[in-house]
Design a protein around this motif. Structure first.
Motif, mmCIF file in Angstrom:
data_model
loop_
_atom_site.group_PDB
_atom_site.id
_atom_site.type_symbol
_atom_site.label_atom_id
_atom_site.label_comp_id
_atom_site.label_asym_id
_atom_site.label_seq_id
_atom_site.Cartn_x
_atom_site.Cartn_y
_atom_site.Cartn_z
ATOM 1 N N ARG A 193 -1.141 -11.719 9.394
ATOM 2 C CA ARG A 193 -0.733 -12.994 9.988
ATOM 3 C C ARG A 193 -0.637 -14.084 8.930
ATOM 4 N NH1 ARG A 193 -4.277 -11.193 14.186
ATOM 5 N NH2 ARG A 193 -5.983 -12.385 13.250
ATOM 6 N N GLY A 194 -1.593 -14.053 7.975
ATOM 7 C CA GLY A 194 -1.552 -15.033 6.902
ATOM 8 C C GLY A 194 -0.300 -14.902 6.055
ATOM 9 N N GLY A 195 0.101 -13.664 5.763
ATOM 10 C CA GLY A 195 1.328 -13.448 5.008
ATOM 11 C C GLY A 195 2.543 -13.979 5.739
ATOM 12 N N GLN A 196 2.592 -13.755 7.043
ATOM 13 C CA GLN A 196 3.716 -14.255 7.819
ATOM 14 C C GLN A 196 3.738 -15.775 7.855
ATOM 15 O OE1 GLN A 196 3.441 -11.735 11.533
ATOM 16 N NE2 GLN A 196 5.563 -11.350 10.956
ATOM 17 N N ARG A 197 2.560 -16.386 7.939
ATOM 18 C CA ARG A 197 2.520 -17.857 7.939
ATOM 19 C C ARG A 197 2.974 -18.423 6.589
ATOM 20 N NH1 ARG A 197 -2.302 -17.142 11.087
ATOM 21 N NH2 ARG A 197 -3.632 -17.396 9.236
ATOM 22 N N ALA A 198 2.884 -17.605 5.540
ATOM 23 C CA ALA A 198 3.354 -18.028 4.229
ATOM 24 C C ALA A 198 4.835 -17.717 4.027
ATOM 25 C CB ALA A 198 2.535 -17.348 3.138
ATOM 26 N N GLY A 199 5.488 -17.214 5.067
ATOM 27 C CA GLY A 199 6.925 -16.971 5.006
ATOM 28 C C GLY A 199 7.338 -15.570 4.642
ATOM 29 N N LEU A 200 6.383 -14.645 4.509
ATOM 30 C CA LEU A 200 6.720 -13.254 4.199
ATOM 31 C C LEU A 200 6.986 -12.501 5.497
ATOM 32 C CD1 LEU A 200 4.770 -14.290 1.760
ATOM 33 C CD2 LEU A 200 4.696 -11.864 1.178
ATOM 34 N N LEU A 201 8.058 -11.762 5.514
ATOM 35 C CA LEU A 201 8.472 -11.043 6.717
ATOM 36 C C LEU A 201 8.323 -9.538 6.535
ATOM 37 C CD1 LEU A 201 11.718 -13.076 7.517
ATOM 38 C CD2 LEU A 201 9.421 -13.407 8.458
ATOM 39 N N PRO A 202 8.046 -8.794 7.616
ATOM 40 C CA PRO A 202 7.930 -7.330 7.534
ATOM 41 C C PRO A 202 9.183 -6.709 6.916
ATOM 42 C CG PRO A 202 7.184 -8.122 9.659
ATOM 43 C CD PRO A 202 7.796 -9.300 8.974
ATOM 44 N N TRP A 203 8.967 -5.780 6.014
ATOM 45 C CA TRP A 203 10.060 -5.259 5.192
ATOM 46 C C TRP A 203 9.996 -3.749 5.004
ATOM 47 C CZ3 TRP A 203 9.062 -4.896 -0.547
ATOM 48 C CH2 TRP A 203 10.208 -4.496 -1.260
ATOM 49 N N GLN A 204 8.815 -3.212 4.700
ATOM 50 C CA GLN A 204 8.664 -1.790 4.455
ATOM 51 C C GLN A 204 7.336 -1.289 5.024
ATOM 52 O OE1 GLN A 204 8.835 -1.111 0.215
ATOM 53 N NE2 GLN A 204 11.061 -0.885 0.213
ATOM 54 N N ILE A 205 7.270 0.022 5.223
ATOM 55 C CA ILE A 205 6.001 0.683 5.514
ATOM 56 C C ILE A 205 5.686 1.604 4.341
ATOM 57 C CG2 ILE A 205 4.765 2.297 7.011
ATOM 58 C CD1 ILE A 205 6.450 1.321 9.329
ATOM 59 N N GLN A 206 4.516 1.420 3.766
ATOM 60 C CA GLN A 206 4.076 2.252 2.643
ATOM 61 C C GLN A 206 2.983 3.193 3.141
ATOM 62 O OE1 GLN A 206 1.194 0.888 -0.294
ATOM 63 N NE2 GLN A 206 2.687 1.295 -1.914
ATOM 64 N N THR A 207 3.167 4.476 2.891
ATOM 65 C CA THR A 207 2.163 5.468 3.267
ATOM 66 C C THR A 207 1.599 6.105 1.997
ATOM 67 O OG1 THR A 207 3.312 5.941 5.339
ATOM 68 C CG2 THR A 207 1.670 7.540 4.606
ATOM 69 N N GLN A 208 0.290 5.992 1.826
ATOM 70 C CA GLN A 208 -0.394 6.572 0.672
ATOM 71 C C GLN A 208 -1.224 7.774 1.132
ATOM 72 O OE1 GLN A 208 -2.867 3.536 -1.035
ATOM 73 N NE2 GLN A 208 -1.177 2.151 -1.469
ATOM 74 N N ARG A 209 -1.131 8.861 0.401
ATOM 75 C CA ARG A 209 -1.964 10.033 0.656
ATOM 76 C C ARG A 209 -2.621 10.452 -0.654
ATOM 77 N NH1 ARG A 209 2.497 10.799 4.029
ATOM 78 N NH2 ARG A 209 1.980 11.307 6.208
ATOM 79 N N GLN A 210 -3.899 10.861 -0.542
ATOM 80 C CA GLN A 210 -4.588 11.353 -1.734
ATOM 81 C C GLN A 210 -5.265 12.677 -1.408
ATOM 82 O OE1 GLN A 210 -7.980 11.798 -2.515
ATOM 83 N NE2 GLN A 210 -8.843 11.133 -0.559
ATOM 84 N N TYR A 211 -5.341 13.534 -2.420
ATOM 85 C CA TYR A 211 -5.944 14.852 -2.280
ATOM 86 C C TYR A 211 -6.925 15.065 -3.435
ATOM 87 C CZ TYR A 211 -1.598 15.316 0.381
ATOM 88 O OH TYR A 211 -0.556 15.106 1.256
#
Length: 237
Positions: A193-211
């Motif tokens: 929410r803080g990012g959106q209030r600073a004007g940043l809009l949803p853009w990508q989904i990042q998925t991280q996996r570790q083994y």
């Protein structure tokens, strides 16, 4: 575009600090376990589009990080979260010193008490080794990454994150940055929410996996179509 590599007042790490950082790294690896998955939401702001940066509930100013800020920003009372952030700060400062991370660290100052009250980084480049190890995105010449925003518990709820994020983004625009981007854990609703209030809009989904306790890492990026409701992402597997 080059934001620079400012790191505050003549930071140098001694041998003990480097050993402490190595020990913390080993501990984090063990805590990761044999397999893990993390999903982050990528946000982006076009700095060429006019935007009114939000005003926090207390008067603040912005300056470069100083080593003496650590004790104030990460008090022992804030527990494990503060210790984790402190360890990451030490790693970042060392990486800037070694020339493998082009990043600047900014601190917000509470003008009523002259105390540091928020810390945040902006990065415009890193080595391939850092990018792969930390599962970071490739940055184009006109992009900068906002990272590791942290507010001490005593200052939370005052609207500091969006205010500082907006001010740092404006400084980046003055240095030729077109897009400010950030990746935030899908479960961190306050920061989203803080990012959106600073004007940043949803853009990508990042998925991280570790083994294997983080020895092998995989990361993928998917575009977001439309404007999602962040509560939806809590349903992702």
């Amino acid at each position: 575009m080059r934001i620079g590599s400012g790191q505050g007042a003549d930071f140098r790490m001694d041998r003990n600090e480097r050993l402490d950082g190595l020990g913390a790294k080993v501990t984090r690896r063990l805590q990761e376990g044999p397999y893990g998955k993390r999903v982050l939401i990528g946000l982006r702001r076009d700095l060429a589009v006019p935007f009114s940066t939000p005003t926090p509930k207390i008067p603040i100013s912005l300056r470069e990080f100083r080593v003496e800020d650590l004790a104030v920003l990460f008090p022992a009372a804030d527990g494990i979260a503060a210790e984790r952030e402190r360890t990451d700060i030490m790693w970042r400062l060392r990486s800037v010193e070694d020339g493998i991370l082009r990043s600047r660290c900014f601190v917000a100052i509470d003008e009523t008490s002259d105390r540091p009250c928020h810390i945040q980084w902006i990065t415009d480049g890193y080595s391939d080794a850092i990018r792969i190890t930390a599962a970071l995105p490739e940055l184009s010449h006109d992009e900068a990454l906002l990272e590791n925003a942290y507010t001490p518990s005593a200052y939370r709820g005052l609207g500091l994150m969006p205010a500082v994020t907006g001010r740092i983004a404006e400084r980046a625009a003055e240095n030729g940055v077109r897009f400010a981007v950030a990746f935030i854990d899908r479960r961190n609703f306050a920061s989203l929410r803080g990012g959106q209030r600073a004007g940043l809009l949803p853009w990508q989904i990042q998925t991280q996996r570790q083994y294997g306790f983080g020895l092998i890492r995989r990361v993928s990026f998917e575009p977001i179509h439309g404007t999602p409701n962040f509560s939806y992402h809590t349903q992702c597997n």
